[in-house]
Design an enzyme around this catalytic site. Sequence first.
Site, PDB file in Angstrom:
ATOM      1  N   ASP A  33      75.143 -90.801 -31.434  1.00 48.50           N
ATOM      2  CA  ASP A  33      76.414 -90.003 -31.990  1.00 48.50           C
ATOM      3  C   ASP A  33      76.415 -90.349 -33.836  1.00 48.50           C
ATOM      4  O   ASP A  33      76.370 -91.279 -34.182  1.00 48.50           O
ATOM      5  CB  ASP A  33      77.673 -90.699 -31.658  1.00 48.50           C
ATOM      6  CG  ASP A  33      77.674 -90.734 -30.267  1.00 48.50           C
ATOM      7  OD1 ASP A  33      76.890 -90.361 -29.467  1.00 48.50           O
ATOM      8  OD2 ASP A  33      78.530 -91.391 -29.602  1.00 48.50           O
ATOM      9  N   GLU A 206      84.390 -88.757 -24.109  1.00 46.51           N
ATOM     10  CA  GLU A 206      84.011 -89.487 -25.293  1.00 46.51           C
ATOM     11  C   GLU A 206      84.146 -88.594 -26.412  1.00 46.51           C
ATOM     12  O   GLU A 206      84.445 -87.404 -26.412  1.00 46.51           O
ATOM     13  CB  GLU A 206      82.240 -89.608 -24.969  1.00 46.51           C
ATOM     14  CG  GLU A 206      82.194 -90.473 -23.735  1.00 46.51           C
ATOM     15  CD  GLU A 206      80.688 -90.848 -23.653  1.00 46.51           C
ATOM     16  OE1 GLU A 206      80.452 -92.009 -23.151  1.00 46.51           O
ATOM     17  OE2 GLU A 206      79.764 -90.002 -23.823  1.00 46.51           O
TER      18      GLU A 206
HETATM   19  C1  FRU Z   1      78.657 -90.879 -26.702  1.00 44.82           C
HETATM   20  C2  FRU Z   1      78.656 -92.673 -26.553  1.00 44.82           C
HETATM   21  C3  FRU Z   1      80.180 -93.256 -27.104  1.00 44.82           C
HETATM   22  C4  FRU Z   1      79.692 -94.498 -27.597  1.00 44.82           C
HETATM   23  C5  FRU Z   1      78.160 -94.582 -28.002  1.00 44.82           C
HETATM   24  C6  FRU Z   1      77.511 -95.635 -27.517  1.00 44.82           C
HETATM   25  O1  FRU Z   1      77.234 -90.614 -26.814  1.00 44.82           O
HETATM   26  O2  FRU Z   1      78.521 -93.054 -25.060  1.00 44.82           O
HETATM   27  O3  FRU Z   1      81.098 -92.679 -26.043  1.00 44.82           O
HETATM   28  O4  FRU Z   1      80.555 -95.033 -28.402  1.00 44.82           O
HETATM   29  O5  FRU Z   1      77.720 -93.440 -27.341  1.00 44.82           O
HETATM   30  O6  FRU Z   1      76.383 -95.598 -28.162  1.00 44.82           O
END
Ligand code: FRU
Length: 495
Positions: A33, A206
Amino acid sequence: MSVLNKTYNNSQFYSEKYRPQFHFTPKKNWMNDPNGMVYYEGEYHLFYQYHPGGLQWGPMHWGHAVSKDMLTWEHLPIALEPDDLGTIFSGSVVVDWNDTSGFFNGKEGLVAIFTHCKEEVQSQSIAFSKDKGRTWVKYHGNPVIPNIGIKDFRDPKVFWHHETNKWIMVLAAGQKVMLYGSTNLIDWTYLSEFGNDEGAHGGVWECPDLFQLSVDGDSSNNKWVLQVDLGDGAIAGGSGGQYFIGEFDGVTFQNENSPNEINWLDYGKDFYAAQSFSDIPEKDGRRIWMAWMSNWKYANELPTSPWRSTMSIPREVELRKMENGLIKLFQKPIAELKSLRLDQYVIRNQYVNGDANVLAGQKENTFEIVVEIENLTADEFGFKVRQSSNKEETAIGYNVLNNVLFVDRENAGEHEFSNQFKGRHSFQMNNSQETFKLHLFVDKSSVEVFFNDGEAVITDLVFPEDQSKEMEFYVVNGEVKIVSLELYTLKSTWE
Ligand code: FRU
């Protein structure tokens, strides 16, 4: 030999097979992300979920890069590393203009708000930087929001809410979002929650984002947009994003549409965890976001090395009122992308009936097409790109009979790394279209298709051979008129 042990010199990076030429990628190792996107003192900051120790997801850090135009990026050292409270999951950065936190001796500075994850327990923490994000100090009183018994409790996005004079945090919690408020970024009060029975719930929620936009650019008509991703069950399969439109009064977000209505952000399979920049100056006024161009169904298997994963191009988001009165989110490529245009090939007012390929002889693997087409009698028309002697191709087309816009990557190239990858992703339109606008961005391993000024977008990764550079404009059963077509070669932002 592992990626880490191999020594690279700089000139070897950014020319590898599949390496995007005008999209952000880390030099090497795993990324997911976008995080902490903020504009400050002439720089756009992009932090990102990063595993410096390998090509797969692992102990998360925040990688960091800065740019003056969101296209050409300078890599900076890792910003946040794991500590006793855990690894560093997604989150955001704000400019604390008035030193509400007290970290900046009455001056201003950057505050990062992120998730700490330790043995699967997630809590929210903060860190601050007095030197334009180059170095960070974690707050000694972390976490600022301890876990409250919810397993998936993460990805804080924070913004300043002028009307109520406080910071607002939107946080993903299971399959809903929770809102918190604070006057100093340190002490947070629970405000409300949203989403239990609204929208799509095929997976855990998320990476939310919440911001205000005017409708059709009319500043007396503002709405709030809540962007939320879901880990599974999105429109094209696997992970993807949705949005809600409504009102936010400083405490509660109210969806103005039916709770059953689902608004997808993208109809392809590779647009996840979009986050918008904080603190873009009011005189600019744009709301711009980028997303991770991947899907949790196969992200860890993608056939690239020594890096894995790419960000989307930056996109400006807008709200527009449709003919049926509904308000929809539009996404369009940022204007800065025009600065990458090199050679131009133009067609105007040409009738095409399928006998001849008007793009014959054009050969590119990093390009942009802007096109307006009037359908006369065809059943289907569109483009085939990243093509090679009929060995592989990615089709981007409009099927008139079914009213469907699609990207077909069935024969796009390498796919054996995952049985979830191949396929065709489509957007079903309500009404048939007579004129039809498409804006395509094609890079070494992706296509992004903006339909009708961004009413719908399809973002898909593809892994064709480097030499698959041919392209075709095809028409099935009938005739269309190309009102205008502009094809631009795009230059690399990494040279
Ligand atoms: C989304 C996610 C988030 C988390 C991160 C961990 O892609 O699962 O929810 O903070 O990636 O790398």
